[in-house]
Design a protein around this motif. Sequence first.
Motif, PDB file in Angstrom:
ATOM      1  N   GLU A 192       0.823  -1.186  -0.221  1.00  0.00           N
ATOM      2  CA  GLU A 192       0.231   0.004  -0.004  1.00  0.00           C
ATOM      3  C   GLU A 192       0.809   1.156   0.000  1.00  0.00           C
ATOM      4  N   ASP A 193       2.197   1.302   0.700  1.00  0.00           N
ATOM      5  CA  ASP A 193       2.791   2.563   0.833  1.00  0.00           C
ATOM      6  C   ASP A 193       3.497   2.558  -0.639  1.00  0.00           C
ATOM      7  N   ARG A 195       0.896   4.098  -3.016  1.00  0.00           N
ATOM      8  CA  ARG A 195       0.567   5.341  -2.728  1.00  0.00           C
ATOM      9  C   ARG A 195       1.445   6.472  -3.380  1.00  0.00           C
ATOM     10  N   LYS A 254       1.069   6.567  -6.901  1.00  0.00           N
ATOM     11  CA  LYS A 254      -0.159   7.263  -7.490  1.00  0.00           C
ATOM     12  C   LYS A 254       0.002   8.648  -7.136  1.00  0.00           C
ATOM     13  N   GLN A 255       0.923   9.322  -6.124  1.00  0.00           N
ATOM     14  CA  GLN A 255       1.264  10.716  -5.928  1.00  0.00           C
ATOM     15  C   GLN A 255       2.113  11.155  -7.141  1.00  0.00           C
ATOM     16  N   ILE A 281      -7.084   1.695  -3.828  1.00  0.00           N
ATOM     17  CA  ILE A 281      -5.827   2.457  -3.616  1.00  0.00           C
ATOM     18  C   ILE A 281      -5.251   3.431  -4.648  1.00  0.00           C
TER      19      ILE A 281
END
Length: 297
Positions: free
Chosen positions: A255-256, A259, A262-263, A294
């Motif tokens: 997940e980290d 993310r 995605k950023q 996510i």
Amino acid sequence: MNNFMIGQYGSFDYSKFNRDFKDDFFGIEACLFAQEKDTLNLIKESQEKGFQIGIHFPLRSENIKVRDALFLSQNKKTREEAYKWIQNEMEYLTLVKPAYVLFHYPKPVILDDRVDWSNWRFTDLSEFVYESKYSFNELNEQSEQLFEWLSQKSEQFNFTPVLEFDGINQYVYNTDFLIELLEKYNNVKCCLDTGRLHLQDKLDPNFDAKSTIKKYARFAELIHLWNVQVNEQVVHSHFPVLPELKPEDGWAPIEDYLRIIKQENKNVKILFEHRSDLISDEDLERCYLWVDDILNH
């Protein structure tokens, strides 16, 4: 999920296709097909269902000693053979019309002498060389030639060249030479492989996966998404990503990773490079929904 992909390696497996592929997925990545009929099936399904094809070099598996083209070899003849091999494969791939063709980079892998690489998978001694034997200037020079050549071939054959990081040494994560090449030859992209990144993060005290992801995510065409558990041993390789697989148990912090990606890059494609046969249909659906939540919501 229109940025999702599945892999087909070794053959076009209809049972995997019917189970894993969804109508709104972007496409399929293919590699090492043993028979011509597999390529024809891939083309047929792509045309009928309207999905894109990516190629993990090479598409054809016959008569190869090692899978990856050794285009950074210190041996001139080996380099020339690698470029010739890619050229021949690209001519064949005009039948397939791939959106991208992916190559492992650097190849041979340039290994940090300070690290124990015994858990890194190589099939032949020609696939790696130690940093102490391969200078930064040499890598910079050979990489520039590679980027220029791939850039020309991408225009000739209408595909996006993608370089998937294999083992990553300090030339790549501690300098900006590769960033400069990716900016200069901006039709060449990269691929981040979550399993490899996590494994190296665990094996190499000098390497930080999250900072490397942040550094290169904006140049990524593709993410190879899978998990692996690394403690005293390396187990469960190419396991599907699921929310209950916790970093404190040795799993990658998926997940980290996602993310950060995605950023930095909302347009990246996600290839589920996992063994879906290890989990149930219900868990496979949970895997897809979790990643979609996510990245896309």
